[in-house]
Every structure is written in structure tokens, then in C-alpha cells.
Design an enzyme around this catalytic site. Sequence first.
Site, PDB file in Angstrom:
ATOM      1  N   THR A   1     -36.268  17.106  -4.659  1.00 35.27           N
ATOM      2  CA  THR A   1     -36.397  18.062  -3.562  1.00 35.27           C
ATOM      3  C   THR A   1     -37.134  19.290  -4.083  1.00 35.27           C
ATOM      4  O   THR A   1     -37.530  19.330  -5.246  1.00 35.27           O
ATOM      5  CB  THR A   1     -35.009  18.488  -3.038  1.00 35.27           C
ATOM      6  N   CYS A   2     -37.295  20.298  -3.234  1.00 37.42           N
ATOM      7  CA  CYS A   2     -38.002  21.501  -3.674  1.00 37.42           C
ATOM      8  C   CYS A   2     -37.223  22.246  -4.756  1.00 37.42           C
ATOM      9  O   CYS A   2     -37.793  23.028  -5.511  1.00 37.42           O
ATOM     10  CB  CYS A   2     -38.278  22.427  -2.489  1.00 37.42           C
ATOM     11  N   ASN A   3     -35.911  22.007  -4.825  1.00 43.92           N
ATOM     12  CA  ASN A   3     -35.083  22.737  -5.787  1.00 43.92           C
ATOM     13  C   ASN A   3     -34.606  21.916  -6.964  1.00 43.92           C
ATOM     14  O   ASN A   3     -34.004  22.461  -7.886  1.00 43.92           O
ATOM     15  CB  ASN A   3     -33.853  23.335  -5.080  1.00 43.92           C
TER      16      ASN A   3
ATOM     17  N   GLU B   1     -25.219  24.327   1.938  1.00 46.27           N
ATOM     18  CA  GLU B   1     -26.230  23.812   2.873  1.00 46.27           C
ATOM     19  C   GLU B   1     -26.091  22.295   3.005  1.00 46.27           C
ATOM     20  O   GLU B   1     -25.722  21.594   2.060  1.00 46.27           O
ATOM     21  CB  GLU B   1     -27.636  24.218   2.420  1.00 46.27           C
ATOM     22  N   ALA B   2     -26.418  21.801   4.188  1.00 40.90           N
ATOM     23  CA  ALA B   2     -26.200  20.384   4.493  1.00 40.90           C
ATOM     24  C   ALA B   2     -27.444  19.526   4.282  1.00 40.90           C
ATOM     25  O   ALA B   2     -27.345  18.303   4.242  1.00 40.90           O
ATOM     26  CB  ALA B   2     -25.723  20.237   5.938  1.00 40.90           C
ATOM     27  N   GLN B   3     -28.608  20.145   4.109  1.00 42.22           N
ATOM     28  CA  GLN B   3     -29.857  19.382   4.035  1.00 42.22           C
ATOM     29  C   GLN B   3     -29.887  18.448   2.821  1.00 42.22           C
ATOM     30  O   GLN B   3     -30.410  17.341   2.897  1.00 42.22           O
ATOM     31  CB  GLN B   3     -31.044  20.343   3.965  1.00 42.22           C
TER      32      GLN B   3
ATOM     33  N   GLN C   1     -31.147  14.403   2.070  1.00 38.60           N
ATOM     34  CA  GLN C   1     -32.148  14.089   1.043  1.00 38.60           C
ATOM     35  C   GLN C   1     -31.595  13.079   0.036  1.00 38.60           C
ATOM     36  O   GLN C   1     -32.317  12.191  -0.426  1.00 38.60           O
ATOM     37  CB  GLN C   1     -32.579  15.378   0.343  1.00 38.60           C
TER      38      GLN C   1
ATOM     39  N   GLY D   1     -47.868  21.475   7.470  1.00 30.90           N
ATOM     40  CA  GLY D   1     -46.982  20.342   7.224  1.00 30.90           C
ATOM     41  C   GLY D   1     -46.200  20.016   8.483  1.00 30.90           C
ATOM     42  O   GLY D   1     -46.205  20.794   9.455  1.00 30.90           O
TER      43      GLY D   1
ATOM     44  N   GLY E   1     -42.982  18.059   8.030  1.00 30.01           N
ATOM     45  CA  GLY E   1     -41.778  17.418   7.528  1.00 30.01           C
ATOM     46  C   GLY E   1     -40.507  18.122   7.963  1.00 30.01           C
ATOM     47  O   GLY E   1     -40.517  19.020   8.822  1.00 30.01           O
TER      48      GLY E   1
END
Length: 423
Positions: free
Chosen positions: A54-56, A117-119, A123, A192, A194
Site C-alpha cells: 500500500t502507500c504506507n 482506519e478501515a481501508q 487492501q 487517477g 482508484g
Amino acid sequence: MAVWALGLNHTTAPLDLRGRFAFALDQLTPTLHSLRGSFAPSRHPDVEAAIISTCNRTEIYCAADHAALDHTVGWLAESGGVSPSLLRSHAYTLEGDHAARHAFRVASGLDSMVLGEAQILGQMKDAVRAAENAGALGSTLNQLFQRSFAVAKEVRTATEIGAHSISMAAASVRLASQLFEDLKQTRVLFVGAGEMIDLAATHFAARSPKSIVIANRTLERGEKLASRFGGEAMRLADLPARLAEFDIVVSCTASTLPLIGLGAVERALKQRRHRPMFMVDLAVPRDIEPEVKALSDVYLYTVDDLAQVVQQGQAQRQAAVAQAEVIIDAGVQSFMHWLGQRGTVPLIQQLNAQTDAWRAAELARAKKLLARGEDLDAVLDALSRGLTQKMLHGAMAELHAGDAAAREQTAQTIARLFLRKER
């Protein structure tokens, strides 16, 4: 069975280093094949593997008969074009219950930049599906992740871990409102189409900006997202020519190279007569060249820059974190118990095969006796005696082997196994 994990995230590695190890969802299958193929078949046959990117964070989870952390570090370092020592200085390696606990904490949102956070859960589920489709997910990692999803659900149901969370999308809106007095007068460009852009567009649309435009490589997908917000879609190739139209630019694509360069932004600022631009780069690797940040009329934020904003409200969540850790501990203990039992599976299979062979041999002998006209009761008696003698032969032999201490220990074990009282 050994379980291990290797990872780097927003707390251990800078943005540009994380960018070297970012894998898009459609890259996971060939990447997993490369990883599994790098292990020596004689030492690590049928290695299970899954990659979360992911981005993190980028994290590799593996399971095999023996752990191979050094090899995993070497493979990931080579894939990112850095030395193993540099990767180790910014990464974490975990085994056994520590790897399980980490997976459970990640799924529950306890290890995220945005606490609760739930995202990340979605992922992780995407990563597990990709591993399954690649044929890289075996029973051990499947159990690890399915249990992590169950723990995450319990954490969200039983605690208020996500009650005060501020997402990066919401943080972007908050920062933009500090620069522009009225967001209703701004024109917003999203680069983007997404999940992250969808979330960011939802937050900005709630503030009713003057216009919303979605720039995407696939125009059809951009149009689909733009229609939800009454916006317009444009091709990514048209971005440099139209960049000057926008007060706010939010970008998050899977591109491996920057899409918005310093020169394009300088030209846009000149056309805007140096009216300020607010830019958010949520992509890893970067979508916007880092040099853009030095321009006096640009306010550029990356995912790492948003960290302080999204951490607000963390104090209110500490009680929920403590509750969540208790749930996670119970989940880890349950998984490790299951994993420990997996070690006895080969022995159980061997015992079943052996007893089946004994049963087949005695049954064949009994059928021959019956065919010769032997008495039924005598044949059944011989069948039962033959089976019990075969089952007890090994135990009896052990009772007469070894020294006195060994025989005493064997006697206790046999008594525990064969002389258990029915309850």
C-alpha cells in the site's frame, strides 16, 4: 511449520525508499512467482507467500517447514535495487507469534498512519485474493489471514477504535480549507481513478467545489467516477496543457514514474500568474516530482506530510487500543495453538495408514478362514486378537528396552495413552 514476515512502513522507511518496493495489484502474481521460485526446492519446497503493498507499507508473509528470513531480505533488496544492509536498517523481520500478532494489528488498523482506519482491511483482502489466484496461498497463511480478518471484525465491533479517526482524504480537505477561504470557489483535479482517489473525491465533493475533473489513463473509468460527482473526465495525456486551470490537485496512481514534473508545474504557475496551487501526492512511488515542493506558490503534501494531521484524536483512542490488544492476543494464542497442532499431522497420517494396513491384513485373513468353513465366533475372536496384538506390539517392545529410567518413562506414557479412564 514456520511463519515469518518482512516489511517496511511509514514509521521505519522514508517515502522514496518505500517507493522502490511498491507493487501494484496486477504485479503481485508475477512477483509472487519470482519470490517463490527464488527458494531452493530441496530446502524450502512449496513455500507459501503473500505480499501486501500500500502507500504506507510493503510486507511479505511466508510459511514453510523452515524460516528463511535472510533469503527473503536478500530477494526483496534485489527487487528494489538496494543492498540487504540498507533494507534491514529500515525494515522489520518477525517470526511465529510475532508475525501473527503483526498481521492481526495491521488488519485491525492498529499499525496504520491513521489509527483505526478501515481501508487497510480491504487492501489485505485484495492481497490475499491475489496470492490465492497466484497459487501461492497454502493452508497456513490462509488460516493466518482469515483469522486476522475475524479479529479485525471483532475489534471494530467491540471497541471504538475507528470512532475518531481522520483519513488522509479528510486531512487533505482540512489543509486545503486552510489555504483557500472558500472551497466552493476552487477547481479540483484528481489524477487517477482508484480507491484512494474515490475516497478523496467524496470528501472534496462534500464541500461543493466549483468543478471536479478526473484525469485518468483510461478515459472510460475516469468518466464513470466523474459522473458520480457531476464532474468531467479527461485523458491523462491532456494534463500538462490543462494543469493551470486547477487550484487543487490530488494524485494517486500506480505509475512507477512521476506524472507531474517540475517544468509542467512552473508553466502552470506562470499561466496562473502565481496564484497558489494546493497539491497532494498520495502515491507511492511519487506521482509529483519532489522538486515541486520548493516552488514558492505551491503547497505540496505527500502521504508522510499528512502524518501529523491524521494523528489528531489519537488520545481519545488509547482506551480502545488497549481493548483491541486483548482481542488480538487471544487471536494470536488461538492461531499458534492451531499451528502447533499442524506439526502432528504427518504423524497422524502415518498412524492412520499403519492401522488401515493392519485392519486390511486381518480382514483378509478372516475372510480366508470363513471361506474354509471355520467357526464364525472363532474367526471374529482371532480377528480382534490379531488387531490388538499388532497395536500393542510396539508398546510392549519399548517396555522391555532401555535402562530403568527409560522404562519408567515409557511405562508412564503407555499408561497415559492406553489406560485412560472413560469419563
